[in-house]
Write an enzyme that holds these catalytic residues in place. Structure first.
Site, PDB file in Angstrom:
ATOM      1  N   ARG A   1      -2.437  12.641  -0.110  1.00 39.53           N
ATOM      2  CA  ARG A   1      -1.833  13.487   0.925  1.00 39.53           C
ATOM      3  C   ARG A   1      -1.252  14.766   0.332  1.00 39.53           C
ATOM      4  NH1 ARG A   1      -2.182   8.286   2.490  1.00 39.53           N
ATOM      5  NH2 ARG A   1      -2.066   7.691   4.684  1.00 39.53           N
TER       6      ARG A   1
ATOM      7  N   ASP B   1      -2.713  -3.993   0.700  1.00 42.15           N
ATOM      8  CA  ASP B   1      -3.495  -3.796  -0.526  1.00 42.15           C
ATOM      9  C   ASP B   1      -3.136  -4.795  -1.622  1.00 42.15           C
ATOM     10  OD1 ASP B   1      -4.878  -1.686   0.550  1.00 42.15           O
ATOM     11  OD2 ASP B   1      -3.452  -0.183  -0.164  1.00 42.15           O
TER      12      ASP B   1
HETATM   13  C1  S3P Z   1      -4.152   3.721   3.010  1.00 40.88           C
HETATM   14  C2  S3P Z   1      -4.137   2.868   4.075  1.00 40.88           C
HETATM   15  C3  S3P Z   1      -4.605   1.478   4.010  1.00 40.88           C
HETATM   16  C4  S3P Z   1      -4.741   1.009   2.562  1.00 40.88           C
HETATM   17  C5  S3P Z   1      -5.434   2.016   1.691  1.00 40.88           C
HETATM   18  C6  S3P Z   1      -4.652   3.309   1.679  1.00 40.88           C
HETATM   19  C7  S3P Z   1      -3.660   5.085   3.193  1.00 40.88           C
HETATM   20  O1  S3P Z   1      -5.884   1.399   4.622  1.00 40.88           O
HETATM   21  O2  S3P Z   1      -5.457  -0.202   2.521  1.00 40.88           O
HETATM   22  O3  S3P Z   1      -5.548   1.538   0.366  1.00 40.88           O
HETATM   23  O4  S3P Z   1      -3.447   5.790   2.178  1.00 40.88           O
HETATM   24  O5  S3P Z   1      -3.470   5.501   4.337  1.00 40.88           O
HETATM   25  P1  S3P Z   1      -6.035   1.099   6.217  1.00 40.88           P
HETATM   26  O6  S3P Z   1      -5.513   2.246   6.940  1.00 40.88           O
HETATM   27  O7  S3P Z   1      -7.517   0.932   6.405  1.00 40.88           O
HETATM   28  O8  S3P Z   1      -5.277  -0.164   6.447  1.00 40.88           O
END
Ligand code: S3P
Length: 739
Positions: free
Chosen positions: A330, A619
């Protein structure tokens, strides 16, 4: 053809390449005899004396009669004449191949000589060489670990292709297949153009009056850049004439870029220069590596990086794991879209975040670094992105693809987003569908998978979206699209998910309202550059939280970890299991809560994992399953079907691995049931999933024998230097084959 024993190999042209091919195969004993043909008597004499061939022939017809394989290794411009002579002979069943550096002209010549391409002519090009030349430099090992490109033709006899493929592999080469035109384009850009530039630069400087001065003071840069100007002029003159069209295309494109650089120097445009140089430096270090893996290496064999995790050990000391992946992504996105220069510290230099960084460089953003976690982003504002020169390759990174799709849906230009084999299997309709409702035009691959083709120039309209799944990526994607959509965009989530996007938008001065489970933005504001300190990633810290909990006699301090309440499910779950974890020195850094985390070993017990914690630990489940295996009793997870569509199907892949180690783990549709018990040694497969690879490294702490973990290269996506840090803390894991 492949089955019967091979009788005779004929190599025409006993130079470095032909000689090395002959010698390598002669040493391997693949043919009953190896016969050389060369116009030069001294080369023929030497070839026999040095054991390159068994004997030489002066008569082409006699050499080729009854041959199994005929290798054409003459200079590329001599190929035409040779093919003409061969076409007049009875070649029987012989398979013909060649080693020319350009393929189009050889294929054309073969077609003309033989009246169509012979079915048993398999054109090839070994990408190997040496400053030395001639048969006296022949080396049977020359092709080991070098690429050999075969450019099979339509109508080629598959058995002939298989035979040539086998011969090169026997010499230790990595064989690939490519279309003729593609080969010539690729080589024009990667080999022929650089040689032309090196020759041209040396000649241009040498011609000047002050050339003595120039050469006397020519330091490393000149020497490095011009090393290849020492290559054989006749051979290179041949290559340029043979590959004229492709060379011209790449040369013209390069000349345009050179002109643009000249203009930038003339205009004192440092920004442009910095952009080109930082992009180039990064591209050289990383992108070529990422690309190389995609284009050239078959993940099933040569890319199998194996971790060997030895049993036992305990953890101690203090460590800082790398920066948070979500926040790093981000920071690049918002920093690029901000007005002004954003400084980032603690940036995760893993392949996923670097893929995002490269994508923005490809869209014209000047980004300096990363260097020791520091990145400087020269923001271009919300409307300053430029069309990328080609598809944006996002490697393994789902976050990059899903978040970028929201941003890119609102740009005035088209983009194509692609990824590696794992990313190419992941569902993208979850973002494409709501974006389309906002007015975006997006095409996906079959079943809603990548690649994504996003059409620019659409007017997006804000809307309200009730997310069917708890996903921070979908939420963030829509909020980013909302920065451009007319009016207001709001997203309601069924359960809390990580809120880094909302926090960071505010950090960049962009208003975001959050009421209950709904986040809302409206367009028309701007992002103002800021300073970002990325905390250590709790998802990476999780491996050590579990490791120190399960390894007897451990006490470990994890420094400066991000403890955003939308991410701390792993701590809550471990505590419910009886873990001894305390947060110290809690503080807020740049809008994100941070703490040092102390963890001591504890006796864990199995639990029913509360479903509301699932999105907050999404995660960390692979390593939590390892904790469950070490706990007393049964652990049950439900409501976690999302785990099946991560970098791998984490439910199935973990169940398979745990079962292989003798742990009872039963996958269910939306979770898993694990019975704690002894962990044995054995082989497990991580299926290219970084978190699976690291989880089984942790499991070894309590295993009774070593665990071999296959397919670990992708650990580099989220945790560079995992092996180093793991060992520092006390986990006995290494890359197989390395000390
Ligand atoms: C993330 C959101 C999660 C996570 C990924 C990183 C993010 O995914 O599993 O490793 O940075 O917004 P999901 O939005 O598919 O749950």
């Amino acid at each position: 053809m492949v089955e019967r024993p091979l009788n005779r190999l004929v190599v025409i042209g006993l130079g470095l390449i032909g000689g090395s091919f002959a010698k390598g195969l002669r040493d391997k004993g693949l043919f009953r005899e190896v016969v050389g043909v060369d116009l030069d008597a001294e080369s023929r004499r030497l070839a026999v004396e040095l054991g390159v061939v068994d004997r030489c022939e002066t008569d082409l017809a006699a050499a080729c009669r009854g041959a199994d394989v005929i290798q054409l290794a003459v200079p590329i411009l001599a190929m035409e004449k040779l093919l003409g002579e061969l076409a007049r002979l009875d070649l029987g069943e012989a398979v013909l191949t060649d080693v020319g550096s350009a393929k189009g002209n050889v294929v054309r010549a073969a077609r003309e000589s033989f009246g169509g391409v012979p079915a048993r002519f398999v054109p090839g090009h070994p990408i190997a060489g040496s400053e030395r030349s001639g048969v006296e430099a022949a080396n049977g090992e020359l092709f080991r670990r070098h690429k050999v490109i075969l450019t099979p033709l339509e109508g080629n006899d598959p058995a002939a292709l298989a035979l040539i493929d086998r011969l090169w592999r026997a010499l230790g080469a990595d064989v690939e297949h490519m279309e003729v035109e593609h080969h010539d384009e690729v080589l024009a850009a990667t080999s022929h153009l650089p040689h032309l530039l090196a020759f041209a630069l040396v000649d241009s400087l040498a011609k000047r009056n002050e050339n003595l001065e120039i050469f006397r003071y020519a330091a490393g840069g000149f020497r490095d850049f011009t090393r290849i100007a020492g290559s054989d002029p006749v051979m290179w003159h041949d290559i340029f004439l043979a590959n004229r069209q492709a060379v011209l295309r790449t040369l013209d494109a390069f000349r345009d870029d050179l002109d643009a650089l000249r203009d930038a120097v003339d205009a004192g445009d440092g920004h442009k220069l910095l952009g080109v140089f930082t992009r180039a430096r990064f591209a050289r270090e990383h992108f070529s590596k990422i690309l190389a893996r995609r284009a050239y290496v078959d993940a099933m064999h040569s890319n199998d990086l194996i971790y060997l995790a030895n049993p036992g050990g305990s953890l101690s000391g203090r460590i800082r794991v790398p920066g948070d992946k979500s926040i790093s992504h981000r920071s690049i996105m918002l920093g690029s879209l901000a007005e002004g220069t954003t400084q980032v510290e603690g940036f995760l230099e893993g392949e996923d975040a670097l893929a995002t960084l490269q994508a923005f460089r490809d869209m014209g953003v000047v980004i300096e670094g990363p260097h020791h976690g520091k990145v400087t982003i020269h923001g271009v504002g919300l409307h300053g992105l430029k069309p990328p020169p080609g598809p944006l390759y996002l490697g393994n990174s789902g976050t990059s693809m899903r978040l970028l799709s929201g941003l890119l849906a609102a740009q005035p230009f088209d983009t194509v987003l692609t990824g590696d084999a794992s990313l190419s299997k992941r569902p993208m309709s979850r973002v494409a569908k709501p974006l389309r409702e906002m007015g975006a035009v997006i095409e996906t691959g079959p079943e809603g998978r990548p690649p994504l083709t996003i059409r620019g120039g659409q007017k997006l309209t804000g809307m309200h979206y009730d997310m069917p799944m708890a996903s921070a990526q979908v939420k963030s994607c829509l909020l980013l699209a909302g920065l451009y959509a007319a009016g207001e965009t709001s997203v309601t989530e069924p359960a809390p998910t990580r809120d880094h996007t909302e926090r960071m938008l505010r950090g960049f001065g962009y208003p975001v309202s959050v009421e209950g489970s709904t986040a809302r933005v409206e367009s028309g504001h701007k992002l103002v550059a800021t300073h970002i300190e990325v905390p250590a990633d709790i998802s990476s810290a999780a491996f050590f939280l579990v490791a120190a909990s399960i390894a007897e006699g451990s006490e470990l301090l994890l420094e400066h970890v991000g403890v955003n309440p939308t991410r701390t499910g792993v701590i809550d779950i471990l505590k419910l299991m009886g873990a001894d974890i305390t947060l110290e020195n809690e503080r807020e850094v740049g809008g994100e809560p941070v703490a040092d985390i102390r963890v001591r070993s504890a006796k864990l017990k199995g639990i029913d994992i509360p479903e509301d914690l699932v999105p907050l630990a999404i995660d960390e489940f692979p390593v939590l399953f390892v904790a469950a295996a070490c706990a007393e009793g049964r652990t049950v997870l439900r409501g976690a079907e999302e785990l099946r569509v991560k970098e791998s199907d984490r439910i199935q892949v973990m169940a398979d691995g745990l079962n292989a180690l003798g742990v009872k783990a039963e996958p269910t549709a939306d979770g898993i049931i694990i019975e704690g018990g002894p962990i044995g040694g054995g082989e497990v497969w991580s299926h290219g999933d970084h978190r699976i690879a690291m989880s089984f490294s942790v499991a070894a702490l309590r295993a009774t024998a070593p665990i071999r973990i296959h397919d670990c290269a992708n650990v580099a996506t989220s945790f560079p230097n995992f092996i180093g840090l793991a060992n520092q803390a006390g986990i006995r894991v290494s890359v197989e084959g390395e000390n």
